[in-house]
Enzyme design. Structure first.
Site, short mmCIF file in Angstrom:
data_model
loop_
_atom_site.label_atom_id
_atom_site.label_comp_id
_atom_site.label_asym_id
_atom_site.label_seq_id
_atom_site.Cartn_x
_atom_site.Cartn_y
_atom_site.Cartn_z
N PRO A 1 -18.95 38.54 100.02
CG PRO A 1 -17.98 40.29 101.23
CD PRO A 1 -17.93 39.62 99.90
CE LYS B 1 -14.60 21.70 104.00
NZ LYS B 1 -15.69 20.68 103.93
N GLY C 1 -10.29 8.52 112.01
CA GLY C 1 -10.73 7.22 111.50
C GLY C 1 -10.27 7.03 110.07
O1 NUP Z 1 -10.22 19.52 106.27
C1 NUP Z 1 -11.31 18.96 106.25
N1 NUP Z 1 -11.37 17.61 106.08
C2 NUP Z 1 -12.56 16.91 106.07
O2 NUP Z 1 -12.53 15.68 105.93
C3 NUP Z 1 -12.52 19.66 106.44
C4 NUP Z 1 -13.74 18.97 106.44
N2 NUP Z 1 -14.87 19.64 106.66
N3 NUP Z 1 -13.75 17.60 106.24
C5 NUP Z 1 -15.05 16.89 106.24
O3 NUP Z 1 -15.07 16.00 107.36
C6 NUP Z 1 -15.31 16.04 105.01
O4 NUP Z 1 -15.97 16.78 104.02
C7 NUP Z 1 -16.20 14.94 105.58
O5 NUP Z 1 -17.54 15.37 105.64
C8 NUP Z 1 -15.70 14.77 107.00
C9 NUP Z 1 -14.73 13.63 107.20
O6 NUP Z 1 -15.33 12.40 106.92
P1 NUP Z 1 -14.59 10.99 107.19
O7 NUP Z 1 -13.25 11.08 106.56
O8 NUP Z 1 -14.52 10.82 108.68
O9 NUP Z 1 -15.50 10.01 106.53
#
Ligand code: NUP
Length: 215
Positions: free
Chosen positions: A66, A61, A169
């Site tokens: 830059p 993220k 989930g």
């Molecule tokens: O908006 C976002 N929500 C999110 O949960 C963007 C993400 N990258 N994530 C990531 O997705 C979060 O950091 C985690 O690694 C994964 C979701 O995990 P879980 O809720 O299925 O355990």
């Protein structure tokens, strides 16, 4: 074998549990996603070790200037990452720096998030962030799989770009709803790695998605 639509969010911390999950599930996944936690504990070498079992997406993220974004993306690419996640909100120049850091990396821009706080600042700028990320040359987007309306909105303005969607989930979303609303791949963490039998849960998810595509 049909390609899986599941990306495993491998948010575990112990090297043995991380690597055994990757070994056991790798060939039934589309990709494995790691975050800062895994790379802080085990170093960037964990990306290379995981890439022996699956494509690896670094969920860093990126939201810096830059130069710093490009530095981090370059390190991820050197260590064998297939993809990287950047924030879109830092601006077109910051996103472009990630895209230009390596032609080996697929760059996904976050344009909305799964948690409540996304509505405070980010969600008011979805259209602008999608448009500017497209002009920066991203490969795809990260959009919330637990918010079908937002996801469908992002799909409608993303053209053919790939969308990867977390929130499945543990955060309330389900894979079929996400895929039907525009996701190309679903990101699943706890629902798989905290289950008693992660491989069975993954295989069941792959079957459900496959059967739905056949309908
Ligand atoms: O908006 C976002 N929500 C999110 O949960 C963007 C993400 N990258 N994530 C990531 O997705 C979060 O950091 C985690 O690694 C994964 C979701 O995990 P879980 O809720 O299925 O355990």
């Amino acid at each position: 074998m049909v390609e899986s639509r599941v990306i495993l969010a491998l948010d575990l911390t112990g090297e043995d549990e991380i690597m055994s999950m990757a070994r056991d599930l790798g060939k039934d996944l589309f990709a494995i996603k790691v975050s800062w936690a895994q790379t802080m504990i085990h170093g960037a070498g964990i990306i290379r070790r995981l890439s022996e079992h699956s494509k690896v997406i670094c969920d860093f993220k990126l939201a810096d200037i830059p130069k710093t974004n490009a530095q981090i993306a370059g390190i991820a690419a050197e260590h064998g990452a297939w993809g990287i996640i950047t924030q879109a909100f830092a601006g077109t120049d910051s996103v472009k720096a990630v895209v230009e850091a390596s032609d080996k990396l697929k760059v996904f821009a976050v344009v909305s998030m799964t948690h409540g706080g996304s509505s405070q600042y980010i969600d008011g700028h979805i259209e602008d962030m999608v448009r500017d990320s497209l002009s920066a040359g991203v490969y795809g987007f990260v959009a919330p799989g637990n918010k079908p309306e937002t996801l469908a909105r992002i799909r409608s303005i993303s053209g053919p770009k790939k969308i990867i969607s977390p929130g499945i989930g543990a955060q309330g979303g389900d894979p079929l709803t996400a895929l039907r609303n525009g996701a190309d791949y679903v990101i699943v963490g706890r629902a798989i790695y905290q289950s008693h039998d992660p491989l069975s849960v993954l295989k069941r998810m792959n079957r459900t998605v496959h059967d739905a595509q056949m309908e």
